[in-house]
Design an enzyme around this catalytic site. Structure first.
Site, mmCIF file in Angstrom:
data_model
loop_
_atom_site.group_PDB
_atom_site.id
_atom_site.type_symbol
_atom_site.label_atom_id
_atom_site.label_comp_id
_atom_site.label_asym_id
_atom_site.label_seq_id
_atom_site.Cartn_x
_atom_site.Cartn_y
_atom_site.Cartn_z
ATOM 1 N N GLU B 70 17.586 22.290 24.887
ATOM 2 C CA GLU B 70 18.541 21.629 23.995
ATOM 3 C C GLU B 70 19.883 22.356 23.934
ATOM 4 O O GLU B 70 20.942 21.727 23.895
ATOM 5 C CB GLU B 70 17.946 21.513 22.583
ATOM 6 N N PHE B 95 15.851 19.794 16.167
ATOM 7 C CA PHE B 95 16.226 20.665 17.279
ATOM 8 C C PHE B 95 17.732 20.643 17.505
ATOM 9 O O PHE B 95 18.338 21.667 17.820
ATOM 10 C CB PHE B 95 15.486 20.241 18.552
ATOM 11 N N ARG B 179 14.064 6.802 13.004
ATOM 12 C CA ARG B 179 13.206 6.637 14.172
ATOM 13 C C ARG B 179 13.190 5.219 14.706
ATOM 14 O O ARG B 179 12.446 4.923 15.632
ATOM 15 C CB ARG B 179 11.792 7.087 13.847
#
Lengths: 289, 325
Positions: B70, B95, B179
Site C-alpha cells: 500500500e 490500510f 462497502r
C-alpha cells in the site's frame, strides 16, 4: 572529451572529464559554504555523492533550466534528501534559480532547506526527507512516462542506510514486475548512517545479490570516478521502456575529500567552524592540483 | 497491466457482484476517462472488493496492480501525478489512511499533487473481520493533514458524482466510502459540490448532521421522529474538509440541539469538526456527538454491529430522544 569507449547520443549534453571533476569539487566546496549559513549540515553525505551529482547533471540527464517542468526531461529523485545542499548549488549553476536564492539557504522563508521541496524549488523533481519513499515516487514517474509514451529516464539516488526501509523493497518488487526499464536506482554505498556503520546498525549485504534476486539488473561502479559513473548511467538511460530496471551500487566513501571526515563517520551531521571550513576547502581543492 | 479474473469465476461472482455501490467507483472513473481526464487507477490486491476490476477490463492500460504494497502504491501515485496523470488508488480505508498516513502527508498533500485516494469499507462495515479491517480513525487522521480534502459520500451515486466533480478540484482528495451494499439515498444522476453539505430537511428541535453510511438511517430516524411530533432536520455533510461551516452555523441557530452521527470515533471526526465550528460561533445550541465512543468494535456481522452501536435508524432515533429528554 568523453571517454573513447562511450557512444554519446547526439541528443544528450555531455561534458569533458575535467568539467565533471571540477563540478564535483564545486559541490563539496559550495556545500561547506552553505552549511556555514545553517551552522549544521550533512557534509559527508554530500561528499560521498558529489561525483554522482556531477555526472548526472553535467553528463547524463536531459534537462532544461529554462523549462523546469519540461514533460520530457529526465528526472532525479533523492531518497537521501538530506544531501540536497549538494544539489542546490548545481541547480543554481545551471540557472534554475539565482545565486541570491542559493545564498538564502535555510534562512527564514527560503525555498531551500535541509531537504528538497518540489513546490518551492525549480528543478527539484520530487520532495523528500522521509527516507524510503523516493524509489516508489520514481516508479510512479516511470509508469507515467511509459503510459504517456514519453522518452525520459528516472534516476533515484538512495542511501545505503535507506536499504533498511521496507518500502524500498515494495518498490523493488513492483519495478521489476512492471518491467520499468527506464527506472535507475543509484545506491550511494558510503557505508555509514547516523548511528554508525551500516553493517553494524542493520547489515544490508549481499546488496547486489538482493537487487538481482528482486529482478533488477545490477551494476557496481566506483562512485568517485565521475567519468565511469557518467558512462554507465548513459548506457542505462538508453534501455528500452519495457525491461528489467537497473540498480547501480556506487562504492563511495562517506566524507570523501576531507581526510578526517573519511575516517570519522560521526560527520554525518556536523558543523565546521570557519577556520576548519577554510582548511577543508583547501584540502578539497588541493586534491586536484 | 490487469490480470482480472473471468467474469464467471467464483471470485468475481462472490466478491464483486454483491457490491453495486462500489461499481459506481469504476463507473465514475470510466466517465472521467471518456471526458478526457488522464485517469490511472491502482489497487493493492483488492480489485474485486472495490470493483476496480470493471475499470481494469474497460481500460487495462490505465490500471496498475500494486499488490499488497500500500505504501508503495500511494508514493507511486504521487510520482504518476507529476507526469500529468490523475491517479486514483483504492484499498481498505484502514490500510490507506492509517498504514499510508505518512506517505499521504509527504508525497500527496505536502506536494499538492492531484492524487485521489479511495478508502473503502470504512467504519465497522467489515464486521467480523475485526479491528485490523475497521477504520474508525480515518476522518480524524486525514483531516489533520494540511491541504487534503476529505469527502464521505452517502452512497454509490454520490460517490460517482463526487468522482465526476473531482475533475475540476485541484487539491488531493481522500474519499471515504463504504462497502457498496448500503441503501441508496440519492438518484442515479446525483450531483456533488465539494465543500457543500446537503440539507435534506430543517427542524427546530434538533438537526442531525450525518455523513457516509449514516445519512440513510438518519433520514429514516427523522421520519419516525416526525411522526412522534418532533421537528428534526437532517444534513448530509458529504464533505468533511473543507467543512460547510455556514450550514453548521445555520443549523445551530435554528435548532436547540445539533446531533452528529458518524461511523467513526467521536474523537477527531465529523463530530469534532462540527464542534470546532460551534465552539467558535455564538450559537446557543447544544451539541451531542454520536458514533463509536473511543473503543474498538466488537466482532459481529455488520448489521448486528450497527444495531449494537445504535448506528441504525432505530438506534439514531433513540439517541435523538435521549438528547431531547
Amino acid at each position: 572529451m568523453p571517454s573513447a569507449t562511450t557512444l554519446l547520443p547526439p541528443d544528450r549534453p555531455w561534458a569533458d572529464d575535467t568539467l565533471l571533476a571540477d563540478r564535483a569539487e564545486f559541490v563539496r566546496t559550495e556545500a561547506i559554504r552553505l552549511i556555514e549559513l545553517a551552522k549544521v549540515g550533512h557534509y559527508s553525505s554530500v561528499f560521498s555523492a558529489a561525483e554522482i551529482f556531477a555526472a548526472l547533471y553535467y553528463g547524463v540527464m536531459r534537462t532544461d533550466a529554462s523549462r523546469p517542468d519540461w514533460p520530457d526531461r529526465d528526472r532525479f529523485l533523492m531518497g537521501k534528501g538530506h544531501a540536497a545542499v549538494g544539489l542546490f548549488p548545481i541547480l543554481a549553476d545551471l540557472g534554475y534559480f539565482s545565486q541570491e536564492v542559493l545564498d538564502s539557504y535555510t534562512r527564514l522563508g527560503s525555498p531551500l532547506g535541509d531537504h528538497p521541496d518540489m513546490t518551492k524549488v525549480p528543478g527539484i523533481d520530487f520532495s523528500s526527507g522521509s527516507i524510503g519513499h523516493a524509489l516508489s515516487n520514481g516508479l510512479g514517474m516511470a509508469l507515467g512516462g511509459r503510459l504517456s509514451a514519453r522518452d525520459f529516464s528516472v534516476f533515484v539516488m538512495l542511501g545505503d542506510g535507506e536499504m533498511q526501509e521496507g518500502q524500498v523493497w515494495e518498490a523493488a518488487l513492483a519495478g521489476a514486475h512492471h518491467r520499468l526499464g527506464r527506472l535507475v536506482a543509484i545506491v550511494d554505498r558510503n557505508g555509514f548512517q547516523l548511528d554508525g556503520s551500516v553493517d553494524d546498525v542493520i547489515g544490508i549485504e549481499p546488496l547486489g545479490d538482493k537487487w538481482r534476486a528482486f529482478g533488477w539488473e545490477v551494476h557496481e561502479v566506483d562512485g568517485h570516478d565521475a567519468v565511469a559513473v557518467r558512462d554507465l548511467l548513459l548506457l542505462l538511460a538508453e534501455r528500452p521502456a519495457e525491461a528489467a530496471p537497473s540498480c547501480v551500487i556506487a562504492r563511495t566513501m562517506k566524507g570523501k575529500g576531507v581526510a578526517y571526515m573519511e575516517e570519522e563517520p560521526g560527520w554525518h551531521l556536523g558543523y565546521l567552524v570557519p577556520a576548519d571550513a577554510d582548511a577543508a576547502i583547501a584540502e578539497i581543492r588541493g586534491a586536484r592540483s | 497491466m490487469s490480470s482480472a479474473l473471468a467474469e464467471g469465476s467464483w471470485q468475481y461472482r462472490g466478491l464483486n457482484a454483491q457490491n453495486p455501490g462500489l461499481d459506481h467507483l469504476s463507473d465514475g472513473l470510466i466517465e472521467l476517462v471518456e471526458a478526457g481526464v488522464p485517469v490511472v487507477a491502482g489497487t493493492a490486491d483488492l480489485q474485486y472488493s472495490n470493483g476496480l476490476v470493471k475499470f481494469a477490463r474497460a481500460h487495462p492500460d490505465r490500471f496498475v496492480q500494486f499488490g499488497i504494497s500500500e505504501q508503495n502504491m500511494v508514493s507511486a501515485a504521487a510520482g504518476l501525478a507529476t507526469t500529468g496523470a490523475t491517479p486514483f488508488v483504492a484499498t481498505f480505508a484502514s490500510f490507506l489512511a492509517l498504514l499510508c498516513c505518512e506517505q499521504i502527508r509527504m508525497d500527496v498533500a505536502y506536494t499538492k499533487l492531484p492524487v485521489r485516494l479511495i478508502g473503502h469499507h470504512t467504519g465497522i462495515s467489515l464486521g467480523f473481520y475485526g479491528t485490523s479491517h475497521h477504520a474508525t480513525e480515518d476522518i480524524s487522521v486525514m483531516r489533520a493533514i494540511a491541504g487534503l480534502t476529505v469527502v464521505s459520500p452517502a452512497d454509490g451515486p454520490q460517490l460517482q458524482a463526487a468522482i465526476r466533480a473531482s475533475a475540476t478540484w485541484p487539491e488531493p482528495i481522500y474519499f471515504r466510502t463504504s462497502r457498496g451494499r448500503d441503501p441508496q439515498v440519492y438518484a442515479d444522476d446525483a450531483e456533488f459540490r465539494f465543500g457543500r453539505g446537503i440539507e435534506h430537511s430543517t427542524g427546530t428541535d434538533l438537526t442531525i448532521i450525518a455523513c457516509g453510511t449514516q445519512v440513510h438511517p438518519a433520514l429514516r430516524a427523522a421520519e419516525t421522529l416526525a411522526a412522534e411530533g418532533l421537528s428534526i432536520g437532517v444534513i448530509d455533510m458529504a464533505t468533511i474538509k473543507p467543512l460547510d461551516a455556514d450550514l453548521v452555523r445555520a443549523a445551530a441557530a435554528r435548532s436547540s440541539v445539533v446531533l452528529t452521527v458518524e461511523e467513526h470515533n467521536v474523537l477527531g471526526g465529523l463530530g469534532a469538526a462540527v464542534a470546532e465550528v460551534m465552539a467558535e460561533s455564538r450559537s446557543g445550541a447544544r451539541l451531542v456527538r454520536h458514533g463509536i465512543h473511543d473503543e474498538y468494535s466488537l466482532i459481529a456481522p455488520p448489521t448486528h454491529l450497527y444495531a449494537h452501536y445504535r448506528l441504525d435508524a432505530r438506534g439514531i432515533a433513540a439517541v435523538v430522544r435521549e438528547a431531547l429528554a
